[in-house]
Design a protein around this motif. Structure first.
Motif, PDB file in Angstrom:
ATOM      1  N   GLY A   1      12.585 -26.981  -3.440  1.00  0.00           N
ATOM      2  CA  GLY A   1      13.084 -25.931  -4.234  1.00  0.00           C
ATOM      3  C   GLY A   1      14.621 -26.071  -4.707  1.00  0.00           C
ATOM      4  N   ALA A   2      15.469 -27.003  -4.330  1.00  0.00           N
ATOM      5  CA  ALA A   2      16.697 -27.048  -4.848  1.00  0.00           C
ATOM      6  C   ALA A   2      16.448 -27.918  -5.960  1.00  0.00           C
ATOM      7  CB  ALA A   2      17.536 -27.689  -3.692  1.00  0.00           C
TER       8      ALA A   2
ATOM      9  N   ASP B   1       8.523 -31.192   6.720  1.00  0.00           N
ATOM     10  CA  ASP B   1       7.685 -30.487   5.609  1.00  0.00           C
ATOM     11  C   ASP B   1       8.772 -29.278   5.275  1.00  0.00           C
ATOM     12  OD1 ASP B   1       5.524 -32.036   5.993  1.00  0.00           O
ATOM     13  OD2 ASP B   1       4.494 -30.523   7.203  1.00  0.00           O
ATOM     14  N   GLY B   2       9.455 -28.591   6.124  1.00  0.00           N
ATOM     15  CA  GLY B   2      10.429 -27.475   5.676  1.00  0.00           C
ATOM     16  C   GLY B   2      11.614 -28.072   5.030  1.00  0.00           C
ATOM     17  N   ALA B   3      12.086 -29.339   5.531  1.00  0.00           N
ATOM     18  CA  ALA B   3      13.347 -29.931   4.803  1.00  0.00           C
ATOM     19  C   ALA B   3      12.640 -30.297   3.172  1.00  0.00           C
ATOM     20  CB  ALA B   3      13.810 -30.960   5.520  1.00  0.00           C
ATOM     21  N   THR B   4      11.446 -30.785   3.254  1.00  0.00           N
ATOM     22  CA  THR B   4      11.082 -31.424   1.933  1.00  0.00           C
ATOM     23  C   THR B   4      10.601 -29.945   1.094  1.00  0.00           C
ATOM     24  OG1 THR B   4       9.805 -33.141   2.971  1.00  0.00           O
ATOM     25  CG2 THR B   4       8.928 -32.544   0.752  1.00  0.00           C
TER      26      THR B   4
END
Length: 140
Positions: free
Chosen positions: A71-72, A63-66
């Protein structure tokens, strides 16, 4: 001499004693088997709990990476829009300079628009790969 009836009773007593010992042995074996099954069940339940915790940790990391990826990607879209806008402005300014040069008769140094602005996917430098350090990721 022993009576025939008492000899039969002794034989039945020995038979009953063997039966009683076998029953006790069977009960003890069944008790050990149930205890072994219970221990195995407890081990498996503990393993399930550990795996669920690990899965939750991994899902949080995903979830954090997603979230970071979204955002990127969003920031990338904003930058692409800004690039397009600035490139259009540069085209307009160059057009104004060309008109001013023709009208005034003066020679002006009007820079050409670099190809990398027109085709940002053709970057003049190699794209650096993003590498993940295994030191920061604890899977289990």
């Amino acid at each position: 001499m022993a009576s025939p009836g008492s000899d039969g009773d002794l034989r039945y007593a020995n038979l009953d004693e063997r039966k009683r010992k076998r029953m006790i042995s069977n009960r003890e074996s069944a008790r050990r088997s149930r205890a072994k099954k219970q221990n195995r069940l407890d081990e498996l339940l503990g393993e399930i709990s550990n795996l669920q915790n690990d899965n939750n940790t991994i899902m949080k990391k995903i979830d954090g990476a997603t979230h970071m990826f979204v955002g990127a990607a969003s920031q990338n879209n904003v930058l692409r829009a800004q690039l397009t806008e600035l490139t259009d402005r540069l085209h307009s300014l160059n057009s104004v300079l060309h008109i001013a040069q023709e009208v005034s008769g003066l020679t002006m140094d009007i820079p050409e628009i670099p190809d990398m602005l027109l085709e940002p996917w053709k970057l003049p430098y190699p794209i650096q790969p993003i590498t993940a350090s295994t030191n920061n990721i604890n899977m289990f």
